[in-house]
Design a protein around this motif. Sequence first.
Motif, PDB file in Angstrom:
ATOM      1  N   GLN A  10       0.850  -1.176   0.000  1.00  0.00           N
ATOM      2  CA  GLN A  10       0.000   0.000   0.000  1.00  0.00           C
ATOM      3  C   GLN A  10       0.896   1.240   0.000  1.00  0.00           C
ATOM      4  O   GLN A  10       1.997   1.220   0.567  1.00  0.00           O
ATOM      5  CB  GLN A  10      -0.900   0.009   1.241  1.00  0.00           C
ATOM      6  CG  GLN A  10      -1.837  -1.184   1.337  1.00  0.00           C
ATOM      7  CD  GLN A  10      -2.994  -1.067   0.365  1.00  0.00           C
ATOM      8  OE1 GLN A  10      -3.702  -0.064   0.336  1.00  0.00           O
ATOM      9  NE2 GLN A  10      -3.193  -2.104  -0.441  1.00  0.00           N
ATOM     10  N   VAL A  11       0.417   2.334  -0.591  1.00  0.00           N
ATOM     11  CA  VAL A  11       1.211   3.557  -0.686  1.00  0.00           C
ATOM     12  C   VAL A  11       0.472   4.706  -0.006  1.00  0.00           C
ATOM     13  O   VAL A  11      -0.642   5.059  -0.415  1.00  0.00           O
ATOM     14  CB  VAL A  11       1.511   3.922  -2.160  1.00  0.00           C
ATOM     15  CG1 VAL A  11       2.275   5.247  -2.237  1.00  0.00           C
ATOM     16  CG2 VAL A  11       2.299   2.811  -2.843  1.00  0.00           C
ATOM     17  N   ASP A  13       0.999   8.398   0.102  1.00  0.00           N
ATOM     18  CA  ASP A  13       1.882   9.258  -0.694  1.00  0.00           C
ATOM     19  C   ASP A  13       2.239  10.584  -0.032  1.00  0.00           C
ATOM     20  O   ASP A  13       3.020  11.370  -0.573  1.00  0.00           O
ATOM     21  CB  ASP A  13       1.277   9.507  -2.084  1.00  0.00           C
ATOM     22  CG  ASP A  13      -0.049  10.265  -2.050  1.00  0.00           C
ATOM     23  OD1 ASP A  13      -0.463  10.717  -0.966  1.00  0.00           O
ATOM     24  OD2 ASP A  13      -0.661  10.398  -3.127  1.00  0.00           O
ATOM     25  N   GLY A  22      -0.250   0.030  -4.691  1.00  0.00           N
ATOM     26  CA  GLY A  22       0.596   0.613  -5.725  1.00  0.00           C
ATOM     27  C   GLY A  22       2.049   0.236  -5.542  1.00  0.00           C
ATOM     28  O   GLY A  22       2.458  -0.320  -4.515  1.00  0.00           O
ATOM     29  N   ASP A  23       2.836   0.545  -6.572  1.00  0.00           N
ATOM     30  CA  ASP A  23       4.273   0.316  -6.566  1.00  0.00           C
ATOM     31  C   ASP A  23       4.985   1.662  -6.675  1.00  0.00           C
ATOM     32  O   ASP A  23       4.424   2.641  -7.206  1.00  0.00           O
ATOM     33  CB  ASP A  23       4.701  -0.565  -7.745  1.00  0.00           C
ATOM     34  CG  ASP A  23       3.964  -1.896  -7.797  1.00  0.00           C
ATOM     35  OD1 ASP A  23       3.502  -2.352  -6.732  1.00  0.00           O
ATOM     36  OD2 ASP A  23       3.858  -2.460  -8.900  1.00  0.00           O
ATOM     37  N   GLU A  33       8.544   6.823 -10.730  1.00  0.00           N
ATOM     38  CA  GLU A  33       7.211   6.400 -11.144  1.00  0.00           C
ATOM     39  C   GLU A  33       6.458   5.844  -9.942  1.00  0.00           C
ATOM     40  O   GLU A  33       7.040   5.186  -9.083  1.00  0.00           O
ATOM     41  CB  GLU A  33       7.321   5.326 -12.241  1.00  0.00           C
ATOM     42  CG  GLU A  33       6.031   5.061 -12.992  1.00  0.00           C
ATOM     43  CD  GLU A  33       6.236   4.111 -14.166  1.00  0.00           C
ATOM     44  OE1 GLU A  33       5.225   3.787 -14.825  1.00  0.00           O
ATOM     45  OE2 GLU A  33       7.388   3.667 -14.408  1.00  0.00           O
ATOM     46  N   VAL A  34       5.164   6.129  -9.888  1.00  0.00           N
ATOM     47  CA  VAL A  34       4.277   5.535  -8.897  1.00  0.00           C
ATOM     48  C   VAL A  34       3.069   4.994  -9.661  1.00  0.00           C
ATOM     49  O   VAL A  34       2.430   5.727 -10.426  1.00  0.00           O
ATOM     50  CB  VAL A  34       3.820   6.564  -7.837  1.00  0.00           C
ATOM     51  CG1 VAL A  34       2.847   5.913  -6.851  1.00  0.00           C
ATOM     52  CG2 VAL A  34       5.015   7.153  -7.099  1.00  0.00           C
ATOM     53  N   GLY A  35       2.767   3.711  -9.495  1.00  0.00           N
ATOM     54  CA  GLY A  35       1.665   3.123 -10.253  1.00  0.00           C
ATOM     55  C   GLY A  35       1.502   1.669  -9.908  1.00  0.00           C
ATOM     56  O   GLY A  35       1.906   1.215  -8.841  1.00  0.00           O
ATOM     57  N   SER A  36       0.942   0.926 -10.841  1.00  0.00           N
ATOM     58  CA  SER A  36       0.683  -0.502 -10.630  1.00  0.00           C
ATOM     59  C   SER A  36       1.462  -1.324 -11.644  1.00  0.00           C
ATOM     60  O   SER A  36       1.652  -0.894 -12.795  1.00  0.00           O
ATOM     61  CB  SER A  36      -0.814  -0.807 -10.770  1.00  0.00           C
ATOM     62  OG  SER A  36      -1.554  -0.073  -9.810  1.00  0.00           O
TER      63      SER A  36
END
Length: 400
Positions: A10-11, A13, A22-23, A33-36
């Motif tokens: 989990q993020v 932010d 998310g990654d 980058e932040v996303g899936s």
Amino acid sequence: MTRTVFAGGQVFDGTGADPAAGDVAVQDGRIVEVGSGLDGDEVVDCTGATLLPGLFDCHVHVSVSEINMMHRLFKPFSYQFFEAAQNLRKTLELGITTVRDAGGADLGIKQAVDDGLIAGPRMQISVNAISQTGGHGDAWLPSSHCVPLFTPHPGRPATVVDGPDEMRKIARTLMRAGAEVLKVHTTGGVLSPGDDPRHSQFTPEELAVLVTEATAQGKYVMAHAQGAEGIKNAIRAGIRSIEHGIYLDDEAIDLMLRNGTWLVPTLVAPINVIRAGKAGAALPEVVVRKAEEVAGIHAESVRKAAAAGVRIAMGTDAAVGPHGTNLEELPLMAACGMSPAQVLTATTSSAAQLLGYDNDLGKLAPGYRADVVVVAGDAYDLDGLKDNVREVWKDGVRVV
């Protein structure tokens, strides 16, 4: 350069939004980058964990380890620098990757961290705190002995001053010594036996000179301010943050809202004074009594400020209590009506904004420095946060 992906967790932010799956991808010390479903050269498995931005403590004293006066008197002068290294390491292990030192740390300690000689959070330093004669930072005792908390040395000038001219001189002297923020006492305090936290210190004219000198060099002022009138003097002078804010009244809160002034509550500080007294620390009886008198008032003031929407950043006054226990402040903030998301925001992006680092730190977002804390389980478990810190990364390097 190696691309590292924190995957499967989990993020949180830092914006105040609740954690979401998310990654986070990191390369060359920055978040890219932040996303899936992100891929990378290396993967940090964060299954069952929450990712946080590097945490902040906006009020520490890393060169001091305790308030027991007798213990401090029998330590060799240079011992403090080795204690600072240990205290910085303890702080970093909590996931705190940035601190503002509110007095004591000199430029050498900061540079030792920056150059990698010692492990610790990056530091914003004030070098020493400014006091008037007989004020909170004046170490004169009725015996006529003087026992300063921060003994002056070539990198840490003495800072007891009176009048606008002396204020101007000490402001310039501290900035020459490396101060990135100027710290001033605008009221009495709990730990100083000879004054009252409710009484004001320094005149508006003296404070105006201090702010003018700081502003001319692109810096700001933080104020130890506990009594209402001293708090209001600081706000009217243009001081950026109120430290402690024990006796906030409605007018002070309104002034803070209108001027965008920050509050750094340090709720755990009087609690730690009471604990030290009960543990037998060599403290004057009046000091412990003052701590007992203000603890409840302090919490109520912070509760009112938070409800009104005053900008709040996390700080602990670490040294008054043991370094490495800084995260005790977070559940105390929640007890004052702040939600877990608000508490973590005050400890990440809001704190970064106070310190002027908000373009670089405090969020998990592309372009930000890769300070990442991996927390097992639910990051909203504020009471358990210390024990749940699993990994700490600073500028893309695993440091804990």
